[in-house]
Design a protein around this motif. Structure first.
Motif, PDB file in Angstrom:
ATOM      1  N   LYS A 265       0.755  -1.288  -0.079  1.00 32.41           N
ATOM      2  CA  LYS A 265      -0.155   0.203   0.072  1.00 32.41           C
ATOM      3  C   LYS A 265       0.724   1.316  -0.063  1.00 32.41           C
ATOM      4  N   ASP A 266       2.100   1.162   0.618  1.00 34.75           N
ATOM      5  CA  ASP A 266       2.836   2.409   0.645  1.00 34.75           C
ATOM      6  C   ASP A 266       3.853   2.413  -0.647  1.00 34.75           C
ATOM      7  N   THR A 267       3.562   1.777  -1.881  1.00 34.34           N
ATOM      8  CA  THR A 267       4.354   1.952  -2.907  1.00 34.34           C
ATOM      9  C   THR A 267       3.660   2.628  -3.959  1.00 34.34           C
ATOM     10  N   ASP A 268       4.325   3.151  -5.154  1.00 35.98           N
ATOM     11  CA  ASP A 268       3.330   3.881  -5.950  1.00 35.98           C
ATOM     12  C   ASP A 268       2.916   2.903  -7.099  1.00 35.98           C
ATOM     13  N   HIS A 362       9.759  -3.736  -3.026  1.00 31.23           N
ATOM     14  CA  HIS A 362       9.861  -2.254  -2.277  1.00 31.23           C
ATOM     15  C   HIS A 362      11.407  -1.739  -2.479  1.00 31.23           C
TER      16      HIS A 362
END
Ligand SMILES: Cc1ncc(COP(=O)(O)O)c(C=O)c1O
Length: 369
Positions: A265-268, A362
């Motif tokens: 969820k924190d990636t682009d 990541h």
């Protein structure tokens, strides 16, 4: 540790006894083609879908082709579908002599953009063929509303959507006739080729049974021109064992998908969109990134193998250039084809393998930022 986009060996090790006994049962029975196993599996799979009749055929491509033939689709006709699909959706249409007509897809779901169907309807249009791609259903209320208004048939391509739901209805149960595949990678897959057509129409059921068996109802006498395309007893027997686990396969796929959502969820990366009215069966976990090719290359260096379904939209392939489409005609389809890729997802993928995939992703995404 190498992680593949799909691997059946762990599942096979777990199910080996069951699978081998399913095969042995057939070999010991003295009956190899169109026997009790095929009958039982046709009955169980159609019941699972909430549909009256199931007709086992040799593979998913034949299932689409024969279902179109059963509907009477022929050379002068047009069938509306999408270019963002597996080749067989389109090759089956072409094999009937009909012309495939493409509509673009939605940028969020990658599924048929139903708002474009109506303007593609001509005097020759006979059928709409939505593809429930990646495990999620097309907006079938709208497809069926348009089909009813214009007096068209609807055929669902369910090769990637076993057990997917749309407003509580199973994929395959929302059209005149639908086709599926039991190719090994599928949600319900056998150890080889297999396919099925399902329908609520007694007439289409009878017609399909003739079409898959040389056009005959009884041996050695053809009522009409037909083909040879049968699910065999061995695969039906294996599938009868595997269908007992179908709900747990889908549950595990959904669990892995939600875990991916959380881990990424924190990636682009653009993550899969699950429409509210349905239940995605996550045949594939498809993500999107403008630098897809570089990411895939880096993953490969670290022994993580992903897949692109599909890198070339059908309308851009040389086999179908005669249809007259050019690059730019289906802008969303073309854009997503350059950006999507599927992460490893199958029921026997372990949580730790999944974590390895996302840890590496990541790292790579940070590197190329
Ligand atoms: C969307 C779609 N339609 C049709 C098919 C054809 O199935 P098969 O490979 O069993 O012929 C497949 C599988 O490859 C598919 O993914």
């Amino acid at each position: 540790m190498s992680i593949k986009v799909w691997d059946y060996l762990i599942e096979y090790a777990e199910e080996k006894k069951e699978i081998l006994s399913a095969i042995e049962e057939v070999l010991d029975s003295g009956w190899l083609i169109l026997g009790q196993k095929v009958k039982d599996f046709e009955e169980q799979y159609s019941r699972f879908c909430g549909v009256k009749y199931g007709i086992g055929v040799a593979n998913g491509t034949d299932a689409i082709f024969l279902a179109l033939k059963a509907l009477g689709i022929k050379a002068e006709d047009e069938v509306i579908t999408v270019s963002n699909t597996a080749i067989p959706t389109v090759s089956a249409i072409v094999s009937t002599g009909a012309t495939p007509v493409f509509v673009d897809v939605n940028e969020d779901t990658y599924l048929m953009d139903v708002s474009q169907i109506e303007r593609m309807i001509s005097r020759r249009t006979k059928c709409i063929l939505p593809v429930h791609l990646f495990g999620q259903c097309v907006d079938m209320d709208e497809v069926n509303r348009i089909a009813e208004k214009h007096n068209l048939f609807v055929l669902e391509d369910c090769a990637q959507s076993h057990g997917a739901l749309y407003k509580g209805q199973k994929s395959g149960s929302m059209s005149d006739i639908s086709a599926t595949s039991f190719y090994p990678t599928k949600i319900l897959g056998t150890y080889g080729d297999g396919g099925m057509v399902i329908t609520n129409s007694e007439e289409l059921n009878k017609k399909m049974r003739r079409l898959r068996f040389y056009g005959a109802e009884k041996t050695y006498y053809a009522i009409e021109h037909g083909y040879n395309s049968r699910l065999d007893e061995l695969h039906a027997s294996i599938l009868l064992r595997k269908i007992k686990h179908i709900d747990s396969y889908i549950e595990r796929r959904r669990q892995l998908a939600f875990q991916y959502n959380d881990l990424l969820k924190d990636t682009d990366l653009i993550l899969p969109y699950e429409a509210e009215q349905g239940r995605h069966a996550y045949y594939l976990y498809v993500v999107r990134h403008p630098r897809r090719d570089l990411i895939i290359e880096e993953l490969k260096k670290r022994d993580i193998l992903v897949n692109i379904s599909y890198p070339w939209p059908i309308h851009t392939m040389s086999a179908y250039s005669y249809l007259g489409y050019k690059t730019g005609d289906l802008p969303v389809t073309e854009k997503v084809a350059n950006q999507i890729f599927s992460l490893p997802l199958y029921p026997s993928l372990s949580d730790s393998e999944q974590k390895e995939v996302t840890d590496v992703l990541h790292e790579i995404l940070k590197q190329i930022d």
